[in-house]
Design a protein around this motif. Structure first.
Motif, PDB file in Angstrom:
ATOM      1  N   UNK A  14       0.840  -1.206   0.000  1.00  0.00           N
ATOM      2  CA  UNK A  14       0.000   0.000   0.000  1.00  0.00           C
ATOM      3  C   UNK A  14       0.876   1.257   0.000  1.00  0.00           C
ATOM      4  N   UNK A  15       0.254   2.394  -0.250  1.00  0.00           N
ATOM      5  CA  UNK A  15       1.003   3.653  -0.361  1.00  0.00           C
ATOM      6  C   UNK A  15       1.734   3.996   0.929  1.00  0.00           C
ATOM      7  N   UNK A  16       1.038   3.786   2.048  1.00  0.00           N
ATOM      8  CA  UNK A  16       1.646   4.147   3.325  1.00  0.00           C
ATOM      9  C   UNK A  16       2.878   3.302   3.610  1.00  0.00           C
ATOM     10  N   UNK A  17       2.768   1.997   3.394  1.00  0.00           N
ATOM     11  CA  UNK A  17       3.915   1.116   3.636  1.00  0.00           C
ATOM     12  C   UNK A  17       5.034   1.371   2.630  1.00  0.00           C
ATOM     13  N   UNK A  18       4.660   1.737   1.411  1.00  0.00           N
ATOM     14  CA  UNK A  18       5.659   2.056   0.391  1.00  0.00           C
ATOM     15  C   UNK A  18       6.474   3.280   0.807  1.00  0.00           C
ATOM     16  N   UNK A  19       5.767   4.305   1.294  1.00  0.00           N
ATOM     17  CA  UNK A  19       6.475   5.509   1.723  1.00  0.00           C
ATOM     18  C   UNK A  19       7.393   5.219   2.901  1.00  0.00           C
ATOM     19  N   UNK A  20       6.915   4.437   3.849  1.00  0.00           N
ATOM     20  CA  UNK A  20       7.752   4.082   4.992  1.00  0.00           C
ATOM     21  C   UNK A  20       8.979   3.310   4.544  1.00  0.00           C
ATOM     22  N   UNK A  21       8.776   2.348   3.659  1.00  0.00           N
ATOM     23  CA  UNK A  21       9.876   1.484   3.227  1.00  0.00           C
ATOM     24  C   UNK A  21      10.941   2.241   2.448  1.00  0.00           C
ATOM     25  N   UNK A  22      10.520   3.217   1.663  1.00  0.00           N
ATOM     26  CA  UNK A  22      11.475   3.937   0.820  1.00  0.00           C
ATOM     27  C   UNK A  22      12.102   5.131   1.544  1.00  0.00           C
ATOM     28  N   UNK A  23      11.948   5.177   2.863  1.00  0.00           N
ATOM     29  CA  UNK A  23      12.592   6.228   3.647  1.00  0.00           C
ATOM     30  C   UNK A  23      13.501   5.642   4.726  1.00  0.00           C
ATOM     31  N   UNK A  24      13.772   4.353   4.612  1.00  0.00           N
ATOM     32  CA  UNK A  24      14.640   3.690   5.587  1.00  0.00           C
ATOM     33  C   UNK A  24      16.039   3.544   5.001  1.00  0.00           C
ATOM     34  N   UNK A  25      17.023   4.078   5.693  1.00  0.00           N
ATOM     35  CA  UNK A  25      18.415   3.933   5.285  1.00  0.00           C
ATOM     36  C   UNK A  25      19.205   3.287   6.416  1.00  0.00           C
ATOM     37  N   UNK A  26      20.166   2.473   6.054  1.00  0.00           N
ATOM     38  CA  UNK A  26      20.981   1.813   7.064  1.00  0.00           C
ATOM     39  C   UNK A  26      21.748   0.653   6.465  1.00  0.00           C
ATOM     40  N   UNK A  27      22.226  -0.254   7.322  1.00  0.00           N
ATOM     41  CA  UNK A  27      22.988  -1.423   6.881  1.00  0.00           C
ATOM     42  C   UNK A  27      22.034  -2.566   6.564  1.00  0.00           C
ATOM     43  N   UNK A  28      22.133  -3.105   5.362  1.00  0.00           N
ATOM     44  CA  UNK A  28      21.280  -4.213   4.930  1.00  0.00           C
ATOM     45  C   UNK A  28      21.510  -5.434   5.808  1.00  0.00           C
ATOM     46  N   UNK A  29      20.431  -6.106   6.215  1.00  0.00           N
ATOM     47  CA  UNK A  29      20.518  -7.272   7.087  1.00  0.00           C
ATOM     48  C   UNK A  29      21.233  -8.433   6.405  1.00  0.00           C
ATOM     49  N   UNK A  30      21.245  -8.431   5.050  1.00  0.00           N
ATOM     50  CA  UNK A  30      21.845  -9.541   4.317  1.00  0.00           C
ATOM     51  C   UNK A  30      23.283  -9.276   3.891  1.00  0.00           C
TER      52      UNK A  30
END
Length: 488
Positions: free
Chosen positions: A32-48
């Motif tokens: 959904x739009x809300x989850x998309x916006x949240x996801x595309x604003x997270x920066x950091x070290x990839x878990x993988x």
């Protein structure tokens, strides 16, 4: 045109909500739009892979980069190459903000005026570019004033802001200008108090309004200016001045209702005032004594109010509050945790905690100390790690509101610390009786250490710590200790 939500049976793979508007489809499902916006604003070290970059994906519930999460989309800005949520035409929020500010702040020659260049640099380079875009969007008055400053239609002076048709709507912009060196610093609390006094006296009889304004000027404003010049002006000074002045206005109304002018005031007026309402009426004492001294009020006595009881919580309740703070695992609440810890461990007033500076905290690696006065107090484990976590990610520092902030608790307002009321409300929401908790902490401390040492280390007067030591039963304890020593 409003886009209708997808069919009710469609469910977001992230939030499991149905009947929502969807933005995209990723390997895990529809987003959904809300989850998309949240996801595309997270920066950091990839878990993988461990790479520091944008982390819109999920692997075992942890944020992951597009490559590891097999998301078929390139989030790199077509201009600067930054990985971020595309805002328009493939550009990231930072590039869009830069374009918007360039158009807004350019002068008639197309160049950004040196007058507003520091604002342009601060806004365009802040970490959270979207917050600046939102601010400009929802504040047309500030946006227009920025344009007027850039083109020279309005001079960059304090008068431009104070005489603005909506001074509160451009207050944040004014504070930004101060924070970035475009305007000299002023004390906003002094300005607010002056404006508040004018507002409060506007509807009062002329003679009483004049008397209140004189009282505010020669008692409170004079003190405020002296404290500000010495660098000791505190938020509590402003609040207590307002309360004192409000009570003075109430006292004059009380006299008027009894058919008396200030010069006709009698002792019965004072006695009736004190017994006929809440205990806060005792705050009119400063006004009455000033009025008597300067011949505005007839000679009367206005006694001190002595509190009959002091609220206090039990030591078990205090310890439980500390445990609750320790068990808070939300990164955005570290400021609340540290403030609560300083309050419950060291009995510090929140008015003082709110204005603490980074220089008052020292981390030597093996120990962390705070300095309330000239003395350094070692922060015990595990509270020291909470302070370190707070220092690593200070709040309100990802925007242009703070240039080189030295506050331990930076506030949302440019250049200002977190408001004490914000701290008070957060701790009250946790069920903490603020007065009772501070008294409990102080009494515990004066039982563990000599009262003069507590006073010197924590910034209290000797009278206060002696009084708490006596209330805690330390006089009896000292007597027993002396008897035990004399028997040896």
């Amino acid at each position: 045109m409003n886009i209708p939500p997808d069919k009710p049976h469609a469910v977001c793979a992230r939030c499991q909500q149905s009947g929502v508007k969807f933005a995209t489809t990723w390997p895990e499902g529809r987003i959904c739009r809300r989850c998309y916006q949240r996801a595309t604003r997270i920066h950091g070290a990839c878990i993988s892979c461990g790479t520091t970059r944008l982390l819109p994906g999920l692997i075992d519930g942890e944020p992951a980069c597009v490559d590891c999460a097999d998301i078929p989309k390139d989030f790199r800005c077509t201009r600067c190459g930054r990985e971020d949520e595309p805002v328009r035409r493939g550009l990231c929020a930072h590039c869009c903000l830069t374009d918007d500010l360039s158009g807004l702040l350019a002068g008639d020659d197309g160049d950004i005026s040196p007058i507003v260049r520091p604002l342009f640099d601060a806004l365009s380079t802040q970490t959270l570019a979207r917050s600046a875009t939102i601010w400009l969007t929802v504040n047309p008055a500030a946006k227009q004033l920025l344009r007027d400053l850039a083109t020279g239609a309005a001079p960059l002076t304090h008068d431009t802001f104070t005489t603005h048709p909506s001074p509160e709507k451009v207050l944040f912009l004014r504070q930004l200008c101060i924070e970035h060196g475009l305007l000299e610093r002023v004390n906003f609390d002094i300005e607010r108090f002056q404006a508040w006094v004018d507002q409060m006296t506007a509807a009062e009889p002329a003679s009483e309004a004049r008397l209140i304004r004189q009282f505010a000027r020669w008692v409170h404003l004079q003190r405020m200016h002296a404290l500000d010049a010495a660098g000791k002006m505190r938020k509590g000074t402003f609040l207590s001045a307002k309360q004192s002045t409000s009570t003075a206005i109430g006292f004059l109304r009380h006299l008027r209702e009894r058919g008396h002018t200030p010069s006709e005031c009698v002792q019965a007026d004072v006695d009736d005032w004190l017994t006929g309402g809440p205990t806060t009426r005792s705050l009119a004492r400063t006004f009455v004594r000033w009025g008597v001294k300067n011949g505005h009020i007839a000679s009367v006595e206005f006694p001190y109010r002595v509190a009959k009881t002091q609220p206090i919580i039990t030591q078990q309740q205090r310890v439980q509050h500390l445990r609750t703070l320790l068990n808070t695992h939300v990164e955005s609440e570290t400021a609340e945790q540290v403030a609560g810890m300083l309050f419950l461990l060291y009995a510090q007033p929140l008015t003082r905690i709110a204005r603490m500076r980074l220089s008052q905290v020292a981390d030597a690696g093996d120990r962390l100390t705070v300095a309330i006065t000239a003395d350094e107090l070692v922060v015990p484990t595990p509270f020291d790690e909470i302070v370190r976590a707070h220092l690593r990610d200070l709040p309100n520092t990802n925007t242009s509101a703070h240039r080189n902030s030295q506050w331990l608790f930076p506030g949302a307002r440019p250049g200002e610390p977190m408001h004490q009321s914000t701290m008070m409300n957060k701790l009250r929401d946790r069920g903490i009786d603020l007065r009772g908790a501070r008294n409990a902490a102080l009494r515990t401390l004066v039982l563990e250490m000599p009262a003069p040492i507590v006073a010197d280390s924590l910034g209290y007067s000797y009278n206060v710590t002696d009084r708490h030591r006596a209330a805690a039963g330390a006089i009896h304890t000292d007597y027993v200790g002396r008897r035990a020593t004399s028997r040896k």
